[in-house]
Design a protein around this motif. Structure first.
Motif, mmCIF file in Angstrom:
data_model
loop_
_atom_site.group_PDB
_atom_site.id
_atom_site.type_symbol
_atom_site.label_atom_id
_atom_site.label_comp_id
_atom_site.label_asym_id
_atom_site.label_seq_id
_atom_site.Cartn_x
_atom_site.Cartn_y
_atom_site.Cartn_z
ATOM 1 N N ARG A 64 0.868 -1.287 0.075
ATOM 2 C CA ARG A 64 -0.144 -0.048 0.024
ATOM 3 C C ARG A 64 0.964 1.196 -0.203
ATOM 4 N NH1 ARG A 64 -3.975 -2.015 4.506
ATOM 5 N NH2 ARG A 64 -5.220 -3.773 3.522
ATOM 6 N N LEU A 65 1.819 1.245 -1.032
ATOM 7 C CA LEU A 65 2.610 2.485 -0.956
ATOM 8 C C LEU A 65 1.655 3.650 -1.081
ATOM 9 C CD1 LEU A 65 5.667 3.336 -1.412
ATOM 10 C CD2 LEU A 65 5.272 3.300 -3.906
ATOM 11 N N PRO A 66 1.967 4.639 -0.070
ATOM 12 C CA PRO A 66 1.212 5.792 -0.206
ATOM 13 C C PRO A 66 1.209 6.891 -1.288
ATOM 14 C CG PRO A 66 2.824 6.001 1.542
ATOM 15 C CD PRO A 66 3.172 4.600 0.745
ATOM 16 N N LEU A 67 1.769 6.464 -2.371
ATOM 17 C CA LEU A 67 1.747 7.396 -3.430
ATOM 18 C C LEU A 67 0.815 7.204 -4.267
ATOM 19 C CD1 LEU A 67 3.015 9.874 -4.992
ATOM 20 C CD2 LEU A 67 4.336 8.323 -6.101
ATOM 21 N N ARG A 68 -0.161 7.852 -4.429
ATOM 22 C CA ARG A 68 -1.361 7.810 -5.520
ATOM 23 C C ARG A 68 -0.970 8.579 -6.745
ATOM 24 N NH1 ARG A 68 -6.909 9.651 -6.316
ATOM 25 N NH2 ARG A 68 -6.636 11.035 -4.611
ATOM 26 N N ALA A 69 -0.324 7.891 -7.690
ATOM 27 C CA ALA A 69 -0.109 8.163 -8.982
ATOM 28 C C ALA A 69 -0.080 7.321 -10.016
ATOM 29 C CB ALA A 69 1.223 9.150 -8.881
ATOM 30 N N SER A 70 -0.335 7.759 -11.172
ATOM 31 C CA SER A 70 0.060 6.622 -12.276
ATOM 32 C C SER A 70 1.455 6.391 -12.335
ATOM 33 C CB SER A 70 -0.616 7.363 -13.430
ATOM 34 O OG SER A 70 0.333 8.528 -14.104
ATOM 35 N N PRO A 71 1.752 5.279 -13.050
ATOM 36 C CA PRO A 71 2.892 5.075 -13.604
ATOM 37 C C PRO A 71 3.838 6.336 -14.192
ATOM 38 C CG PRO A 71 1.841 3.008 -14.031
ATOM 39 C CD PRO A 71 0.948 4.301 -13.707
ATOM 40 N N SER A 72 3.343 6.801 -15.120
ATOM 41 C CA SER A 72 3.757 7.746 -15.706
ATOM 42 C C SER A 72 4.081 9.257 -14.863
ATOM 43 C CB SER A 72 2.566 8.454 -17.025
ATOM 44 O OG SER A 72 2.452 7.407 -18.002
ATOM 45 N N MET A 73 3.032 9.354 -13.989
ATOM 46 C CA MET A 73 3.311 10.548 -13.111
ATOM 47 C C MET A 73 4.487 10.192 -12.053
ATOM 48 S SD MET A 73 1.848 13.272 -13.679
ATOM 49 C CE MET A 73 2.433 13.943 -12.258
ATOM 50 N N ARG A 74 4.633 8.829 -11.835
ATOM 51 C CA ARG A 74 5.718 8.491 -10.928
ATOM 52 C C ARG A 74 7.107 8.514 -11.696
ATOM 53 N NH1 ARG A 74 4.086 3.094 -7.379
ATOM 54 N NH2 ARG A 74 1.938 4.129 -6.848
ATOM 55 N N ARG A 75 7.092 8.206 -12.837
ATOM 56 C CA ARG A 75 8.328 8.689 -13.973
ATOM 57 C C ARG A 75 8.751 10.044 -13.820
ATOM 58 N NH1 ARG A 75 6.542 4.380 -16.804
ATOM 59 N NH2 ARG A 75 5.446 5.730 -18.296
ATOM 60 N N ILE A 76 7.434 10.858 -13.739
ATOM 61 C CA ILE A 76 7.851 12.393 -14.025
ATOM 62 C C ILE A 76 8.328 12.905 -12.853
ATOM 63 C CG2 ILE A 76 6.688 14.713 -14.067
ATOM 64 C CD1 ILE A 76 4.655 12.993 -15.843
ATOM 65 N N LEU A 77 7.729 12.383 -11.699
ATOM 66 C CA LEU A 77 8.162 12.858 -10.383
ATOM 67 C C LEU A 77 9.741 12.558 -10.187
ATOM 68 C CD1 LEU A 77 5.435 12.089 -7.798
ATOM 69 C CD2 LEU A 77 6.111 14.218 -8.319
ATOM 70 N N PHE A 78 10.150 11.272 -10.509
ATOM 71 C CA PHE A 78 11.500 10.943 -10.347
ATOM 72 C C PHE A 78 12.399 11.757 -11.378
ATOM 73 C CE2 PHE A 78 9.666 7.475 -7.881
ATOM 74 C CZ PHE A 78 10.579 7.460 -6.804
ATOM 75 N N ARG A 79 11.842 11.732 -12.679
ATOM 76 C CA ARG A 79 12.817 12.370 -13.600
ATOM 77 C C ARG A 79 12.928 13.765 -13.403
ATOM 78 N NH1 ARG A 79 10.766 11.190 -19.130
ATOM 79 N NH2 ARG A 79 12.250 9.544 -19.197
#
Length: 178
Positions: A83-98
């Motif tokens: 239950r990783l507490p980040l609600r975001a699409s895989p694309s948004m996760r890539r954007i955050l990290f990038r």
């Protein structure tokens, strides 16, 4: 929500995830959204406003679940990992990290997520390993390791397709603490 605005954000999300913020022009966003370029600027006066809106509207750190914890520490950490507490699409996760290296809003969201994940992991360990409470430094290191590996996993999966087994991680950390 306005259909054109949503299409602009959808297009920007896909393009930023694929090529990055810097390599994506507003003209490409407009083309992908099938809207006139001027409409992008109507909703988002600067390209940075598109990125900020995506982060604000499409990523969220979820509130903790108030269910009782599993009695074993590894099981409790496994549940937290699931239950990783980040609600975001895989694309948004890539954007955050990038974009975290160059855009403060992305970095701030990841920092908040890391702090929350460390806090939840430390609390989980405190509740399931009552004898370990006296060793705050080891609990903090275990919680920080748990959060780091889970967050790093997002990048690892994007780069290589590999995943780190969160169950094995939970077992390893709790064995080290007991």
């Amino acid at each position: 929500m306005n259909d054109s605005r949503t299409r602009i954000l959808d297009a920007a999300e896909a393009l930023f995830a694929e090529t990055g913020y810097e390599a994506t022009s507003t003209a490409r966003i407009a083309l992908a959204a099938d809207v006139p370029k001027g409409l992008v600027f109507h909703y988002f006066p600067q390209k940075m406003d598109v990125l900020l809106t995506l982060i604000d509207e499409r990523t969220e750190i979820e509130e903790p679940c108030e269910e009782p914890l599993p009695p074993d520490p590894a099981g409790a950490l496994r549940r937290l990992a699931a239950r990783l507490p980040l609600r975001a699409s895989p694309s948004m996760r890539r954007i955050l990290f990038r974009e975290a290296d160059t855009h403060r809003t992305a970095r701030d969201r990841l920092t908040a997520l890391n702090r929350e994940l460390v806090r939840r992991a430390r609390r989980t360990l405190e509740l399931t390993l009552p004898g370990a409470r006296g060793d705050a430094a080891r609990l903090e290191i275990a919680a920080a390791t748990f959060a780091t590996v889970l967050l790093y996993q997002e990048n690892l999966f994007h780069l290589t397709g590999d995943r780190i087994d969160p169950d094995a991680l939970a077992d390893l950390l709790t064995q080290a603490l007991t």
